[in-house]
Each structure stands twice: as C-alpha cells, then as structure tokens.
Scaffold this motif. Structure first.
Motif, PDB file in Angstrom:
ATOM      1  N   LYS A  59      -2.628  -6.673   4.688  1.00 42.07           N
ATOM      2  CA  LYS A  59      -2.038  -6.736   3.345  1.00 42.07           C
ATOM      3  C   LYS A  59      -3.108  -6.942   2.278  1.00 42.07           C
ATOM      4  CE  LYS A  59       1.626  -9.142   0.784  1.00 42.07           C
ATOM      5  NZ  LYS A  59       0.832  -9.592  -0.387  1.00 42.07           N
ATOM      6  N   ASP A  60      -4.164  -7.684   2.623  1.00 38.21           N
ATOM      7  CA  ASP A  60      -5.217  -7.977   1.646  1.00 38.21           C
ATOM      8  C   ASP A  60      -6.183  -6.819   1.441  1.00 38.21           C
ATOM      9  OD1 ASP A  60      -4.142 -10.473   1.291  1.00 38.21           O
ATOM     10  OD2 ASP A  60      -5.484 -11.463   2.712  1.00 38.21           O
ATOM     11  N   THR A  61      -6.060  -5.754   2.223  1.00 39.44           N
ATOM     12  CA  THR A  61      -6.954  -4.604   2.069  1.00 39.44           C
ATOM     13  C   THR A  61      -6.407  -3.584   1.082  1.00 39.44           C
ATOM     14  OG1 THR A  61      -5.947  -3.317   3.880  1.00 39.44           O
ATOM     15  CG2 THR A  61      -7.686  -4.895   4.467  1.00 39.44           C
ATOM     16  N   MET A  62      -5.234  -3.872   0.483  1.00 34.14           N
ATOM     17  CA  MET A  62      -4.609  -2.911  -0.425  1.00 34.14           C
ATOM     18  C   MET A  62      -3.929  -3.649  -1.568  1.00 34.14           C
ATOM     19  SD  MET A  62      -1.462  -1.802   2.082  1.00 34.14           S
ATOM     20  CE  MET A  62      -2.535  -1.731   3.525  1.00 34.14           C
ATOM     21  N   SER A  63      -3.484  -2.911  -2.542  1.00 33.07           N
ATOM     22  CA  SER A  63      -2.789  -3.501  -3.686  1.00 33.07           C
ATOM     23  C   SER A  63      -1.362  -3.875  -3.294  1.00 33.07           C
ATOM     24  CB  SER A  63      -2.759  -2.514  -4.848  1.00 33.07           C
ATOM     25  OG  SER A  63      -1.906  -1.414  -4.538  1.00 33.07           O
ATOM     26  N   PRO A  64      -0.719  -4.776  -4.045  1.00 36.03           N
ATOM     27  CA  PRO A  64       0.686  -5.115  -3.767  1.00 36.03           C
ATOM     28  C   PRO A  64       1.599  -3.893  -3.776  1.00 36.03           C
ATOM     29  CG  PRO A  64      -0.274  -6.722  -5.267  1.00 36.03           C
ATOM     30  CD  PRO A  64      -1.283  -5.619  -5.113  1.00 36.03           C
ATOM     31  N   ASN A  65       1.335  -2.954  -4.692  1.00 36.86           N
ATOM     32  CA  ASN A  65       2.163  -1.749  -4.750  1.00 36.86           C
ATOM     33  C   ASN A  65       1.998  -0.898  -3.495  1.00 36.86           C
ATOM     34  OD1 ASN A  65       3.201  -2.397  -7.260  1.00 36.86           O
ATOM     35  ND2 ASN A  65       1.643  -1.220  -8.380  1.00 36.86           N
ATOM     36  N   GLN A  66       0.772  -0.793  -2.990  1.00 33.24           N
ATOM     37  CA  GLN A  66       0.536  -0.030  -1.766  1.00 33.24           C
ATOM     38  C   GLN A  66       1.207  -0.699  -0.573  1.00 33.24           C
ATOM     39  OE1 GLN A  66      -3.790   0.003  -2.047  1.00 33.24           O
ATOM     40  NE2 GLN A  66      -3.791   2.227  -2.371  1.00 33.24           N
ATOM     41  N   TRP A  67       1.166  -2.019  -0.535  1.00 31.18           N
ATOM     42  CA  TRP A  67       1.814  -2.742   0.564  1.00 31.18           C
ATOM     43  C   TRP A  67       3.329  -2.545   0.540  1.00 31.18           C
ATOM     44  CZ3 TRP A  67       0.474  -4.792   5.006  1.00 31.18           C
ATOM     45  CH2 TRP A  67       1.330  -5.689   5.647  1.00 31.18           C
TER      46      TRP A  67
ATOM     47  N   GLU B 181       4.814   0.112  -0.361  1.00 34.68           N
ATOM     48  CA  GLU B 181       5.172   1.496  -0.018  1.00 34.68           C
ATOM     49  C   GLU B 181       5.375   1.632   1.486  1.00 34.68           C
ATOM     50  OE1 GLU B 181       1.957   3.778  -1.453  1.00 34.68           O
ATOM     51  OE2 GLU B 181       2.427   3.494  -3.576  1.00 34.68           O
TER      52      GLU B 181
ATOM     53  N   ARG C  12       1.767   3.053   4.058  1.00 41.13           N
ATOM     54  CA  ARG C  12       0.647   2.202   3.684  1.00 41.13           C
ATOM     55  C   ARG C  12      -0.689   2.852   4.047  1.00 41.13           C
ATOM     56  NH1 ARG C  12       3.304  -3.267   6.343  1.00 41.13           N
ATOM     57  NH2 ARG C  12       4.801  -3.684   4.651  1.00 41.13           N
TER      58      ARG C  12
END
Length: 452
Positions: A239-247, A249, A252
């Motif tokens: 989860k920390d490797t991407m933005s909240p919006n990407q998570w 989706e 991912r």
C-alpha cells in the motif's frame, strides 16, 4: 466500541473465577485480555467483541451460531477457542488459548528498525503454518470459514517451547461462513485496509457492482497472506508503494521488487521472487494461486541466491562478435605437412575443456541420481495424475502435498501417497478395472473423469 471495562472484568471474575485480568490488545474489532483460569491453572485470552459487529440484523443468535462453528476448528496452527458467552449487558466474548510469545507485527517492526529484511526461507518458515491453516478453514471446514482479517498482528509467533507450530493464526472475532452476507449491512468495511484485496473495493472491476461493500472470500484471505509475505521480504507495505487513489483502484500497480530490495541472500533470484509475488497479488482473483499453500510452495522454490552469485551478463554485441575457435587437432601426417605443433598452451586449453566437460557430465549425473524420476510401477500412477502428483518422489505436488511411494495394499500393484499434516490423498493401481472394482467397496466411491 465496547462497554464499561470494569463491569466486563467483574463479569469474567464472577462467572469463570478468572484472576489477574489485564488488557493486552485493543483495536476496532474489540479488546483482548489475558486472564488466569484458577480451575485449570493456566492463562487464557479473552476477546471482547466490539458492539458494531453485532448489529440488529446479525444479532446475538448469529454470534452464538458462529462461535459453535469456530469452536469446531482443530488445527495445529490455529489458536483454539474454548467457549463463547454473552453477558447480561449484551457483551459478546470468547475465551481461547493464551500463547506466550509475540505477534508477527512486532517481529516485522523490529526487523524494519534494523533494516534487516526477512529471507525467503524465513518468510516461508513463518507463513507456511498459516497457509496450511487457511487452506484448512477454506477447504476442510463445512461450511468454509473466511477469516477476513489476515494481518501480521493476528499471527502469533510463540516462544520455542510454547507451541508445536512455528506460527499460529488467531483472532476470529470477525470471521464468517462463506455464504454469510452480513458485511453488506454494515456501514464500514470490516478488516484492516492495509491488507484488503482489490476486489473488496466498492464497485471495483473485480468485485460486485451492486453492493455497498464486496464480500470477502477465500481469495481475499489468501491475498492478505501474500501482502504479508511482500512486507516481510521488502520491509515495505504494498500500500505504501502507491498513492491512496491507486490503492483504491481494482487494478493496482505492482512495483519492481529489485528497486525495493530484498535480503542480500535472495537478491540473485529477484526475478523469480517477483514473478511469484505478481501472481499471488494479481488484481483478478482467478489469476492467483488456487490455495495459500500453493503460493507458499512456489515462494519456497525461489530465493537463497545472493546477487554476487549471479555472473554479469556480457553485452549483447560482445556475444555476437565473439569468434572463439578451438584449433583442429591434426593427424600425425598433417603435423608433418602443415608444421602444426602441440605447444604447451594448446595442451592446457584442451585439457581444461576436457575437465570442464567431465565436470558438467558429472553434475548432470549427480543431479539425476539425487533427483530420480518415478520408476515402475509407481510411474504409471504419476503419469495418470500429472497435475496432482509431483514429477519425482519425495517432492511437493498439488497444494504442496509431498508425494512418495506407499506400501501397496492387497490386490494393488503400486501406491503413491501425497500428504501434509492436514490432508492425505492415496493413489493406487490395481492393474485392471475388474480387480479394482472387486477390491473396493462401492458404497462411498465417486467417479472422476479425466481432467476433473
């Protein structure tokens, strides 16, 4: 939320004679206490459930029914639940084994503080029992049980003398049977967002579009286990490797594992490790491993290869331009006419080539000796079930079950047994259909077509 703590502790003391009651954990799903059972002279753990888990539709009757199901779980890697009760104030709780040790979340945090990533071998050792427990819940319980909150904090790592299992799965306070639909009636998503599968995203491509919240499944439990493995190997949450919006989706993005880093002992096999993690964390459940054990087994076959063990690959143009040629060995007559002589460097080169060839042939022979294929009569059985039985004896086959030759029974020509601590499948060859039918009781037999 939970009711008055003092009142609940008093109830535990009066009802069960518990003493030394102290809080050892608290979260959105409830509170966990440690207590001493005077009758049995041992410590137990008590989980008091949050009132949000017992809405009007579910009710206390549903809680009691679920606790009966959970009380039937008997697995070496699952913390045993003893009984469940409801207080006069409506507080629902259950009593289970207390395990001396720490949870995996604490262990991961300590590794992160020191920058010490888990090796593949360490990750497999800690998660293999949990994978077996999940497959037991998903495949052996009737109805299947979905845990719904697989996370490091719910995996206990006992002291060396506290348990026969290297790790234990606990906290079934929000689990549910596979056909349970109560999640749709809640105003919140149950579980821990950091370990949510993408199909649990409301309205996502991989989940139902007509529900406020998609239903947890076997696949979402297994996905959470894969997220834990990812975190142990890289010391980073996916989860920390991407933005909240990407998570949020359903599709991912997946990072490059080499950029995140692995333990030095495994960096030489980073590509295969990434391949396994990509499959286990695929956005679409249908493309993941079928079972938790299958994922762990695939992961176990990677790693243990430091980056310095991988020789650098020469540039492509260097390979294309290489024109190394071994000189032809002339006959005696050719020597006299051509003037070719066996000088010392040539002899050394040819000797080195011969030794190298012998080493390669010896390695191939040793590998074949140490990794023999199935021999008759077991080979006929292995050939008939290639997707279940391993390709060689004493090796893992389907779902990680280790397959080995068994002792043939009466009227049997051969037998192969694939098993682990929870499941055993026996394959027997009777030579002919007539001998098989005469040897087996047909009352409980099932017919399986090829490809089933």
């Amino acid at each position: 939320m939970v009711s008055n703590t003092h009142s609940f502790i008093s109830t535990l003391s009066e009802r069960h004679g518990f003493t030394e009651i102290s809080e050892i954990g608290r979260g959105g799903m409830g509170v966990v206490y440690r207590a001493f059972d005077e009758k049995l002279q041992r410590y137990v753990a008590v989980k008091q459930l949050s009132t949000e888990l017992l809405d009007e539709e579910t009710g206390l009757a549903r809680f009691r029914a679920e606790m009966v199901t959970l009380g039937r779980i008997s697995h070496s890697a699952v913390v045993k639940i003893h009984f469940a009760e409801v207080t006069e104030n409506g507080d629902a709780y259950f009593v289970m084994d207390y395990v001396q040790g720490e949870n995996l979340s604490t262990l991961i945090r300590r590794h992160r503080e020191w920058g010490n990533r888990f090796t593949v071998a360490e990750t497999v050792e800690l998660l293999r029992p949990i994978a077996a427990a999940l497959d037991f819940l998903h495949m052996r319980m009737d109805p299947p049980i979905i845990h719904r909150d697989i996370k490091p904090a719910n995996i206990l790592v006992p002291d060396s003398t506290a348990s026969e299992s290297r790790s234990l799965l606990t906290d079934f306070g929000i689990s549910l049977a596979a056909e349970d639909t109560r999640l749709t009636s809640l105003s919140m998503m149950i579980g821990t967002e950091r370990y949510f599968a993408p199909e649990l995203v409301p309205g996502g491509e991989n989940g139902p579009k007509d529900l406020a919240h998609s239903q947890p499944t076997v696949g979402s439990d297994n996905y959470a286990l894969s997220l834990i493995a990812f975190e142990m190997l890289t010391l980073q949450s996916l989860k920390d490797t991407m933005s909240p919006n990407q998570w949020a989706e359903s599709d991912r993005p997946f990072p490059k594992i080499a950029a995140l880093g692995l333990n030095q002992k495994d960096m030489g096999d980073v590509d295969r490790i990434e391949q396994v993690l990509r499959k286990s964390l695929h956005p679409a459940p249908a493309y993941r491993f079928m079972t938790a054990t299958a994922f762990i087994q695939a992961l176990a076959q990677t790693g243990n290869r430091a980056s310095w063990q991988r020789p650098p690959r020469p540039p492509q143009n260097a390979i294309a331009n290489q024109n190394t040629r071994i000189p032809d060995v002339p006959t005696p007559s050719q020597e006299s006419s051509s003037g070719f002589e066996f000088n010392k460097p040539t002899m050394i080169t040819l000797s080195a080539l011969a030794v190298g060839l012998l080493v390669i042939l010896g390695a191939i022979g040793t590998f074949a000796f140490l990794n023999p294929a199935w021999q008759e009569p077991e080979s006929a059985i292995a050939d008939a079930f290639p997707k279940i039985i391993s390709d060689k004896p004493d090796s893992p086959g389907w779902a990680g079950l280790e397959c080995s030759a068994g002792v043939a029974g009466e009227n049997e020509q051969a037998r192969i047994v694939c098993s682990d601590s929870d499941l055993s499948i026996t394959f027997a060859d009777f030579g002919s259909q007539e001998d098989r039918d005469n040897s087996l009781d047909g009352a409980e037999r099932k017919h399986w077509e090829v490809g089933t």
